[in-house]
Design an enzyme around this catalytic site. Structure first.
Site, PDB file in Angstrom:
ATOM      1  N   GLU A 279      -3.781  -9.799 -10.635  1.00 51.90           N
ATOM      2  CA  GLU A 279      -5.068  -9.871 -11.313  1.00 51.90           C
ATOM      3  C   GLU A 279      -4.899 -10.151 -12.794  1.00 51.90           C
ATOM      4  O   GLU A 279      -5.615 -10.972 -13.377  1.00 51.90           O
ATOM      5  CB  GLU A 279      -5.843  -8.566 -11.108  1.00 51.90           C
ATOM      6  CG  GLU A 279      -6.437  -8.409  -9.732  1.00 51.90           C
ATOM      7  CD  GLU A 279      -7.409  -7.250  -9.667  1.00 51.90           C
ATOM      8  OE1 GLU A 279      -7.310  -6.356 -10.541  1.00 51.90           O
ATOM      9  OE2 GLU A 279      -8.262  -7.230  -8.776  1.00 51.90           O
TER      10      GLU A 279
ATOM     11  N   THR B  60       8.251  -8.135  -2.966  1.00 51.84           N
ATOM     12  CA  THR B  60       7.592  -8.159  -4.267  1.00 51.84           C
ATOM     13  C   THR B  60       7.925  -6.905  -5.064  1.00 51.84           C
ATOM     14  O   THR B  60       7.683  -5.791  -4.618  1.00 51.84           O
ATOM     15  CB  THR B  60       6.066  -8.268  -4.093  1.00 51.84           C
ATOM     16  OG1 THR B  60       5.778  -9.407  -3.294  1.00 51.84           O
ATOM     17  CG2 THR B  60       5.381  -8.374  -5.437  1.00 51.84           C
TER      18      THR B  60
ATOM     19  N   PHE C 273     -10.549  -3.220  -2.721  1.00 54.74           N
ATOM     20  CA  PHE C 273      -9.449  -3.766  -1.919  1.00 54.74           C
ATOM     21  C   PHE C 273      -8.847  -2.667  -1.057  1.00 54.74           C
ATOM     22  O   PHE C 273      -8.729  -1.510  -1.474  1.00 54.74           O
ATOM     23  CB  PHE C 273      -8.364  -4.333  -2.836  1.00 54.74           C
ATOM     24  CG  PHE C 273      -7.130  -4.797  -2.100  1.00 54.74           C
ATOM     25  CD1 PHE C 273      -7.058  -6.084  -1.590  1.00 54.74           C
ATOM     26  CD2 PHE C 273      -6.045  -3.947  -1.920  1.00 54.74           C
ATOM     27  CE1 PHE C 273      -5.934  -6.517  -0.923  1.00 54.74           C
ATOM     28  CE2 PHE C 273      -4.920  -4.369  -1.247  1.00 54.74           C
ATOM     29  CZ  PHE C 273      -4.861  -5.660  -0.742  1.00 54.74           C
TER      30      PHE C 273
ATOM     31  N   ASN D  35       2.850   0.929  -0.773  1.00 54.75           N
ATOM     32  CA  ASN D  35       2.928   0.448   0.604  1.00 54.75           C
ATOM     33  C   ASN D  35       4.331   0.572   1.185  1.00 54.75           C
ATOM     34  O   ASN D  35       4.526   0.322   2.373  1.00 54.75           O
ATOM     35  CB  ASN D  35       2.464  -1.008   0.679  1.00 54.75           C
ATOM     36  CG  ASN D  35       3.299  -1.927  -0.192  1.00 54.75           C
ATOM     37  OD1 ASN D  35       3.856  -1.499  -1.205  1.00 54.75           O
ATOM     38  ND2 ASN D  35       3.402  -3.175   0.197  1.00 54.75           N
TER      39      ASN D  35
ATOM     40  N   ASP E 235      11.697  -4.293   0.569  1.00 53.44           N
ATOM     41  CA  ASP E 235      10.458  -4.995   0.248  1.00 53.44           C
ATOM     42  C   ASP E 235      10.814  -6.245  -0.557  1.00 53.44           C
ATOM     43  O   ASP E 235      11.938  -6.366  -1.061  1.00 53.44           O
ATOM     44  CB  ASP E 235       9.548  -4.064  -0.547  1.00 53.44           C
ATOM     45  CG  ASP E 235       8.234  -4.719  -0.918  1.00 53.44           C
ATOM     46  OD1 ASP E 235       7.695  -5.455  -0.082  1.00 53.44           O
ATOM     47  OD2 ASP E 235       7.758  -4.500  -2.043  1.00 53.44           O
TER      48      ASP E 235
END
Length: 1132
Positions: free
Chosen positions: A517, A412, A558, A810, A410
């Site tokens: 956020e 991030t 979300f 994820n 991945d």
């Protein structure tokens, strides 16, 4: 019968499977009074993580152990030895099998006892339950579905509870779910307004309500239900979601107390359903080991069949079939030849069965378990800043770390720090950058030349002088469209979070599940628009000293498919407005106004700089439009069937016709030494694929900065493909370019939509392009697409070993799909860590984990496995050769004690020590020269060629041992009283060649102690001298090894002292023998001459041999005394 099964299932506390899709929970267990209602049965609140009980431990453990082919094989051999007359005692197979089974059972039993102990502590924890109008203390295991439970501050929830009320008037509470998913941020949960007012026990006792919800499932973030509250004869229905459910294992924070009704208890709670069941990943070494076992089983069957055939061929002559000294009985003459053949075959099978190493599995498991501690103990894998060390979740795949060919990572949080810093934004088509906490238009500095200040903060002071308030609206949208929580020091009691509105308190801290956020809310605070907090449905912000309160009407959560989230707010003026933020591909297609083209260009520019981008938009509702939106949301959220599908449909209806406000660019810094790590992996022959959900430009920029893509690399693109035909043509063009420029390194960029088309009908062509590229970057990837890519490589014809590494939820699917899954202990929770095989704190630690630990683990386990098969070939082949010298009479060459302990003691312990500590190359050399990793790739040390070499070596050494001892002894090969060979082949010491560094001293001490114990036991028997020769005379240690010479000297010393003791002992008698000694000879002096001959100090003329003839097969009993300076009497 069906009714009896259902009754039995209900008796033990579980619902029959698929009985109903929903469950009905009556709060406080106030069931309807009519007689037709039958209450549902639910599980009790006991947590059971143990595997066994005191009643089923023995049968269940034995069943699991005998599922292993090696254990089952030796069980069959043991039973055969019990049923027929075999050349070896059943103890030779039964005792090692018993030892292995017992040790494994003790280990598993102890581990299960620890689980029982932990379960009892959890199940016995005190809790408070509302029953019969009062608060009653009971144990956690006694909670029933429907009970109202009280939980105080900093306590964990004992079951899955639907929040009814809290000490706050609005019925909210804050919790942390660190023990469930690792997220340490505060999360706000809500009670429905009708139950939030029930803050006392008496009001809760009078509450009339029913909860209808789905049956238990493992998803921590999904809950579908509704609550029906009866007030004054009127039923009020409210939807229930994940924000209303308090999960078992979570902890109450910043709230004095709450009351909740238990809906899922015990093993039906979401925490219990998420107990990690490790996927049965099998390493390449284990697969090779099973293949070798089958081959050796074939060798065993071949030797047994050949020996049986040769026996009958030899006995075709009558003089060998029935010699005068071994007459058959009538029963033997009349027995069936087929049964006799089978019996002889089984006897040879038993005789040669030790070619299969019984202790192989136990030794391998022990080596993996003990070896896994080295990863956790490695200080180079310890991250001091976060105080985190490497973690091993499974030890079954240690050696697989040395075989990795593809790494899927991945971006991030894995390649980057996941620490976001606001850098730039685009508002109404104008690009701004942050300088010293101020927004400055692009191309201008903080202070303009003419002394005016062009920064956004200054003209927001005069925002009302603008005809359009796009800038102000943009900052308000960013500061309101989120799920950020605020923590204050003063948290006991209800408190007013808006007490800090008049001045920003330094004790106020933002908490968010997403670092993006948090970075954006902190950025708007620096620019003058501060989010103060939320109080129930009220969200308050302060714009340059002016407080504004907004009513939160709805939150559109979300999700990974929509890739956006929204909030519907009511402004102080009463107007309803929707604020939306999300990925540019998920928001821009739904915008109809605003500076769309300019913003899209700015987003691409942000991405080229490696920034993470979000697009912000809004929509204003009229009164009629909002009523329609509110009605649809209520219907979708109160539906018990297909709620998710209905919500998606409603969300799409709401999030359209948007007005574009702008975009943000947030920087995520690369982790330390990422570029060096990727380069080391590339030099080691490992291909690195980056799978990310970021947009194309951002992903390419990060790949270039981290060294995944080189500046000189030819970048190929498979993006924005619209059809199968277009995708196929592009793949063919890419394949031609690769062939034409085969000298240049290529990198491939694929987006999620094009990947779906490529995998649909052109999988083979896509794989051909990917394998010819040095690096592959997949962007805009959904979680399931990541797993599909891993599976695509994993199941390709080459069957490469894959490794997936990530830090977020994820990434779980690809971590579980790969051969080896590694979780990064990052800032996106612990779901990746919980579902991984190994966990590390930083990406840079991957280099040492693979290049050093993987290298060592593979070499050690490969040597251990090959050596186990080699030593058993060396051990059992002389037994097979010996049959040619005993007319295939199934005589054993070895002692029963030696047969028993050979595998489980003599040869297992030394190689185990070697396989734990051996380092053929220094760790620094392995890290500085990654190319050494290529030498062990493709399972080279356990290839079939290497296996044949070890097997051939074993047969060669067996022939040397057998015929070397035969030549050494000449014709005198049956010196024992039972006809066995005098010279013992000590194969166990050959293992010391592999253990010279650590285990040889231990090996020598162990064998010496064993022999001394045996000698002491022999003194108590009536058969002294011959038995000593039969067991103790084993010259096995090689004298050219330094430690072997020490062992040999120690052995001779102990033997000399023992014989001195025997000669001082009076009254030793001789036993029946097939070979009589010459005049003046005895067994002990015969041994002395043998030693002299081997040491080169013997005169061959002094050696007299005794002839073996049929007449000497029956000898007389001879007695003689061993006196000092007195010769023995000659035979008569």
């Amino acid at each position: 019968r069906k009714r009896w099964i259902q009754k039995s299932i209900i008796t033990i506390g579980f619902d029959p499977p698929h009985q109903s899709d929903t469950r009905t929970v009556y709060i406080a267990n106030k069931f309807p009074q009519h007689g037709h209602y039958i209450p549902q049965r639910f599980a009790d609140n006991r947590i059971i993580s143990s595997k066994y009980t005191i009643w089923n431990f023995i049968p269940k453990n034995l069943f699991e152990q005998f599922r292993r082919i090696a254990n089952f094989y030796f069980l069959i051999i043991f039973l055969v030895q019990l049923m027929i007359d075999t050349p070896t005692s059943p103890i030779t197979s039964g005792l090692p099998l018993f030892f292995v089974i017992t040790v494994t059972a003790i280990k598993q039993g102890y581990e299960d006892w620890l689980r029982h102990k932990a379960d009892n502590e959890v199940n016995g924890a005190p809790v408070f339950v509302v029953r019969s109008g009062s608060l009653v203390q009971t144990r956690s295991k006694n909670i029933r579905v429907g009970d109202i439970v009280r939980v105080a501050k900093d306590e964990t929830f004992p079951a899955d509870l639907v929040l009814l009320s809290s000490d706050r008037a609005e019925g909210t509470c804050h919790i942390t779910t660190a023990s469930l998913d690792g997220e340490t941020n505060l999360k706000t949960h809500y009670a429905v307004p009708e139950t939030a007012v029930s803050q006392s026990v008496s009001r809760l006792e009078s509450l009339q309500a029913v909860v209808e919800c789905q049956q238990p499932e493992a998803d921590l973030y999904r809950f579908v239900g509704r609550i029906t509250v009866t007030q004054q004869g009127e039923e009020i229905v409210r939807p229930l979601g994940s924000e209303n459910l308090l999960l078992r294992g979570a902890r109450l924070k910043n709230t004095k107390e709450i009351f909740g009704v238990a809906v899922y208890t015990g093993m039906e709670s979401k925490m219990a359903l998420n107990y990690k069941c490790k996927s049965q990943k099998r390493s390449a070494v284990e697969k090779s080991m099973n293949t070798f076992l089958i081959i050796y089983l074939g060798i065993l069957l071949f030797e047994a069949i050949l020996s049986t055939i040769l026996k009958y061929a030899w006995q075709a002559e009558n003089k060998w079939d029935e010699p005068f000294y071994n007459q058959k009985t009538d029963q033997e003459r009349n027995s069936s030849q087929i049964l006799k053949f089978i019996s002889d075959f089984l006897a040879f099978l038993v005789l040669y069965n030790f070619i299969i190493p019984i202790s192989l599995y136990v030794t391998v498991e022990l080596q993996k378990f003990l070896g896994s501690f080295f990863i956790g103990w490695d200080l180079d894998l310890y991250h001091e800043e976060s105080d985190q060390k490497a973690q091993v979740n499974t030890s079954d795949l240690n050696e697989e770390l040395g075989q990795v060919e593809y790494v899927f990572t991945d971006k991030t949080g894995t390649l980057t720090e996941n620490e976001m810093q606001f850098r730039e934004c685009s508002i109404n088509g104008i690009k701004y950058q942050e300088i010293n906490g101020k927004l400055v238009p692009e191309g201008m500095t903080e202070d303009s030349p003419d002394g005016s200040v062009p920064c956004l903060v200054r003209f927001i002071l005069c925002v009302y002088t603008f005809q359009n308030g796009e800038e102000e609206l943009f900052l308000k949208a960013v500061s309101l469209c989120h799920t950020v929580q605020i923590s204050y020091d003063q948290t006991d009691g209800p408190g007013d979070p808006f007490s800090h509105a008049n001045g920003f308190s330094p004790q106020m801290e933002y908490y968010a599940s997403s670092p993006d956020e948090k970075a954006l809310v902190e950025a708007t605070k620096r620019m003058g628009v501060t989010f103060i907090g939320s109080h129930g449905e009220i969200m308050e912000i302060k714009t340059l000293g002016k407080a504004e309160k907004y009513k939160l009407l709805h939150v559109l959560e979300f999700d990974a498919n929509r890739r956006r989230m929204s909030v519907i707010l009511q402004k102080p003026s009463g107007e309803k407005v929707l604020f939306t933020k999300g990925a540019e591909s998920a928001v821009l297609p739904y915008t109809t106004s605003g500076e769309i083209d300019k913003t899209r260009v700015h987003v691409d520019e942000f991405a080229l700089k490696g920034l993470r981008t979000l697009v912000v938009a809004c929509r204003h509702f009229s009164a009629d439009e909002y009523q329609e939106v509110d009605r649809r949301l209520h219907e979708a959220r109160t539906a018990l069937q297909q709620r998710e599908e209905r919500l998606v449909e409603v969300f799409n209806f709401i999030e359209k016709d948007l007005e574009l406000l702008g975009a943000t660019g947030v920087e995520d810094k690369l982790q330390d030494k990422v570029q060096e790590t990727i380069e080391s992996l590339r030099l080691a022959g490992i291909k690195v694929w980056v799978l990310t959900g970021d947009k194309h430009e951002t992903a390419v920029s990060v790949s270039l900065s981290c060294g995944h893509f080189h500046r000189t690399m030819n970048i190929l693109e498979l993006v924005q493909q619209k059809s199968d035909r277009e995708c196929a043509e592009q793949l063919r063009r890419l394949a031609r370019r690769i062939k034409e420029d085969h000298v240049i390194q290529h990198g491939l960029v694929v987006d999620g939509a094009s990947l779906s088309l490529a995998l649909r009908e052109h999988e083979k062509l896509f794989m051909e392009v990917c394998k010819n590229c040095s690096a592959v970057l997949c962007c805009r990837m959904a979680p399931l697409q990541k797993a599909k890519v891993v599976r695509l490589l994993k199941t390709s014809p080459e069957k490469p070993i894959t490794l997936a590494i990530g830090d977020g939820a994820n990434d779980v699917s690809m971590i579980q799909e790969a051969h080896v899954g590694i979780g990064i202990m990052g800032k996106e929770g612990r779901q990746a860590v919980r579902n991984s095989d190994y966990a590390i704190a930083r990406f840079k630690f991957l280099a040492k984990l693979l290049l050093v630990h993987g290298h060592f683990y593979y070499i050690r386990i490969a040597t251990l496995v090959q050596y186990f098969f080699y030593k058993n070939v060396c051990f059992i082949t002389p037994q097979f050769l010996y049959q040619f010298f005993c007319l295939f009479s199934q005589q054993t060459l070895y002692d029963s004690v030696y047969l028993t302990l050979y595998n489980i003691c003599f040869t297992s312990l030394p190689i185990l020590v070697y396989s734990l500590f051996e380092q053929l190359v220094h760790p620094h050399v392995l890290q500085s020269k990654p190319a050494l990793y290529r030498d062990i790739s493709k399972n080279s040390l356990l290839s079939f060629k290497t296996f044949l070499y070890w097997t051939f070596l074993g047969f060669c050494h067996a022939f040397v041992f057998f015929f070397g001892s035969y030549i050494l002894m000449g014709e005198d090969t049956t010196l024992m009283g039972n006809g066995q060979m005098f010279f013992r082949v000590g194969l166990n010491s050959f293992g010391c060649l592999f253990c010279r560094h650590y285990s040889h001293n231990f090996h020598c001490i162990f064998l010496l102690s064993f022999r001394l114990i045996v000698m002491c036991k022999i003194l108590q028997s009536s058969c002294k001298c011959d038995v000593i020769l039969n067991i103790s005379v084993q010259i096995e240690d090689v004298c050219w090894e330094p430690f072997g010479l020490i062992s040999f000297v120690l052995w001779l010393t102990s033997l000399f002292l023992f014989f001195q003791f025997i000669e001082a002992y009076q009254g030793i008698g001789c036993v029946d023998s097939m070979c009589c000694f010459s005049e003046g000879q005895n067994a002990c002096s015969r041994l002395g001459r043998l030693v002299e001959r081997m040491m080169g100090r013997c005169d061959p003329a002094r050696v007299t041999r005794c002839d073996l003839s049929l007449s000497s097969l029956c000898c007389k009993h001879v007695s003689y005394k061993l006196e000092h300076d007195e010769p023995a009497a000659p035979d008569e």
